[in-house]
Motif scaffolding. Sequence first.
Motif, short mmCIF file in Angstrom:
data_model
loop_
_atom_site.label_atom_id
_atom_site.label_comp_id
_atom_site.label_asym_id
_atom_site.label_seq_id
_atom_site.Cartn_x
_atom_site.Cartn_y
_atom_site.Cartn_z
N THR A 299 -4.83 -6.21 -8.47
CA THR A 299 -4.12 -6.13 -7.19
C THR A 299 -4.68 -7.20 -6.26
OG1 THR A 299 -5.66 -4.64 -6.02
CG2 THR A 299 -4.04 -3.61 -7.48
N ASN A 300 -3.94 -7.45 -5.19
CA ASN A 300 -4.44 -8.35 -4.13
C ASN A 300 -5.13 -7.56 -3.02
OD1 ASN A 300 -3.47 -10.74 -5.33
ND2 ASN A 300 -1.41 -10.31 -4.57
N GLY A 301 -5.44 -6.30 -3.31
CA GLY A 301 -5.96 -5.41 -2.28
C GLY A 301 -4.82 -4.63 -1.68
N TYR B 213 1.89 1.80 -3.57
CA TYR B 213 0.69 2.20 -4.32
C TYR B 213 0.37 3.67 -4.05
CZ TYR B 213 -4.06 1.69 -6.27
OH TYR B 213 -5.22 1.82 -7.01
N TRP C 65 0.82 -1.21 0.00
CA TRP C 65 0.00 0.00 0.00
C TRP C 65 0.85 1.26 0.00
CZ3 TRP C 65 0.29 3.64 3.84
CH2 TRP C 65 0.79 3.25 5.08
N SER D 203 -0.31 -4.40 -11.28
CA SER D 203 -0.78 -3.99 -9.95
C SER D 203 -0.44 -2.55 -9.63
CB SER D 203 -0.21 -4.92 -8.88
OG SER D 203 1.20 -4.79 -8.80
N LYS E 195 -9.01 -5.00 -7.30
CA LYS E 195 -8.83 -6.28 -6.60
C LYS E 195 -9.77 -7.33 -7.16
CE LYS E 195 -9.12 -8.33 -1.95
NZ LYS E 195 -9.40 -8.03 -0.53
N TRP E 196 -11.03 -6.97 -7.35
CA TRP E 196 -12.01 -7.92 -7.89
C TRP E 196 -11.63 -8.37 -9.29
CZ3 TRP E 196 -16.29 -3.93 -6.42
CH2 TRP E 196 -16.39 -3.88 -5.02
N TYR F 112 5.88 -7.94 -7.68
CA TYR F 112 4.43 -7.84 -7.87
C TYR F 112 4.09 -7.92 -9.35
CZ TYR F 112 4.42 -6.03 -3.06
OH TYR F 112 4.57 -5.89 -1.72
N GLY G 225 -8.25 0.59 -5.90
CA GLY G 225 -7.24 -0.45 -5.75
C GLY G 225 -7.64 -1.51 -4.75
N GLU G 226 -8.41 -1.10 -3.74
CA GLU G 226 -8.85 -2.04 -2.70
C GLU G 226 -10.11 -2.79 -3.10
OE1 GLU G 226 -9.12 -4.23 0.69
OE2 GLU G 226 -7.42 -3.09 -0.06
N THR G 227 -10.83 -2.27 -4.10
CA THR G 227 -12.11 -2.89 -4.46
C THR G 227 -12.10 -3.39 -5.91
OG1 THR G 227 -12.98 -0.67 -5.01
CG2 THR G 227 -13.42 -1.52 -2.79
#
Length: 531
Positions: A526-528, A420, A417, A461, A521-522, A457, A516-518
């Motif tokens: 990214t892995n969140g 990011y 993070w 991402s 990721k979906w 990574y 990036g978190e949602t």
Amino acid sequence: MTDPNTKDLLDMNNYSIEKLPKMDKSRVEKIMAKIGIPLAILAFVAIYCFSTISFLETLDPTSLASGALKRFDAIGHEQFVRINYAMLAIFVAAIILWITEAIPNYLTSLLLILAIVLTQVTTDKVAYAQLGHPVMWLNILSFVLASMLVKTRAAKRFALWFVIRFGKNSFWVIFSFIVINVVLSAFISATTAKATILLPIFMVIAAIYGATGGENRNNFGRNLVMQNLFQINIGASGFLTGSGANLLAASLIAGAMGWELFSYQDWFIAAFPLAIILILIAWFVGSKLIFPLKKGENRPQIEGGLDKLKVEYKAMGKMTIAEYKAIAIFLGVLLLWATDKQHGINQTAVAFMGAVVALFPGIGVVKWNDVDIPWHLMLFSAGAYTLGAGLDATGLPNTLVDVVFNFFAIDQNTPFWVLYFVLTALMLFSALIFQSKTMRALIFVPIAIGVAQKFGYSVLSLSFPVALLIEHVYVLPFNSKPAALLYTTNQYSWSDTFKFGFAMMCISWVMIIIWGETVLKWLGYTNGLFF
């Protein structure tokens, strides 16, 4: 009572680009232009001829990407270090010339291509071949398709029809331009071209609502013009073909991933919803918080003002066969672009099909002389791609990333993070300084790729979120050509555009973090960020 100057205020011909006042360079800009050439020469000579840079002298070939490692093995350590000095010198000098605008940007590109060849950073075949890059062809063919819509006046007809149909009050006027800008972004890859098409229309509407610029500024006019500027740019971010800078970023990412081209469909799925959300947030922030409409500003001040637009629309007559053809061709192209993963035909080949049909005698709708291709931008882009090829051949971005990370003691324990946050902030807020979207893509996308590779990574991402921020060039008048153009309307001040633009820039940073978190990721990019 109707103002005696109403007729002039509502005449769209009075708002053509040629009749708008030209922005004079500020004192600082004039000074920068004067010192740009000597500063660039000094930087090039100092780095290439006289400097000793420890991190270049002690290059570790094991840290190089495959392309640079292959070059290292071919020419040896000493020569590889030398071309890295050359690449760094060329890169710094080109950045200075692009920022200061001491010479036209296309001339800077021609000089850097020549310099890369003469210093043997890469072969002349690779350097010159960038003008024939698949994405360069896609750029050229997109302008053919856009010219088709402009020449047949299909784009202008759509914009006028939509505003007349739905622009009955201030809310629906601004909503109309949201729809118009998003639709045109799918069809027209040049943000300046969109601004040119729409400016006369929204200037007439601003006059209808009492905003005639200068002393007669009001919050409706501020919102209308600045919202259009934001929509023109952010609408482009929703489509891979929305601008040449998007295509450059996608090309850099695809190259790092070993792909031929980035998928139009993948870009759209990730980017378009974000663009729409930001445009809607901008409408709320602008019209409800920063520049709320005062009493009376939400209603037309010139009675029957919309009738002028109706007269303009009626004067266009009925839709011509050429317009129907142009719309059909472009809808076909968009459909094939949007389904590229299903049929396997890449975007450039699809654009070729559309351009061939559009230009074909007896079937098409334009002739080659009708096509408006800004070759100065093509040469600028070719220089950017050549610079990218040089960076790839030397592995310089990875080397610089290693140096910076070592300096700040950033190691493998640094959370994703943090990387990011830093990379997206650098890309986004760099738009306050750099004028060129292409230049920002060329600098920050390779850095994001290098960071991702260094930490193990996925390239996407970090590089893809950074690429989604390319079009945020709306804060100050010098940040982009549409920003400079719309500032000349005199509907808002520097402080007005900074308040609105910087607020949206900060909100956009928050949104790309949430994305990036949602969503990213979906979609598997990214892995969140946190969990």
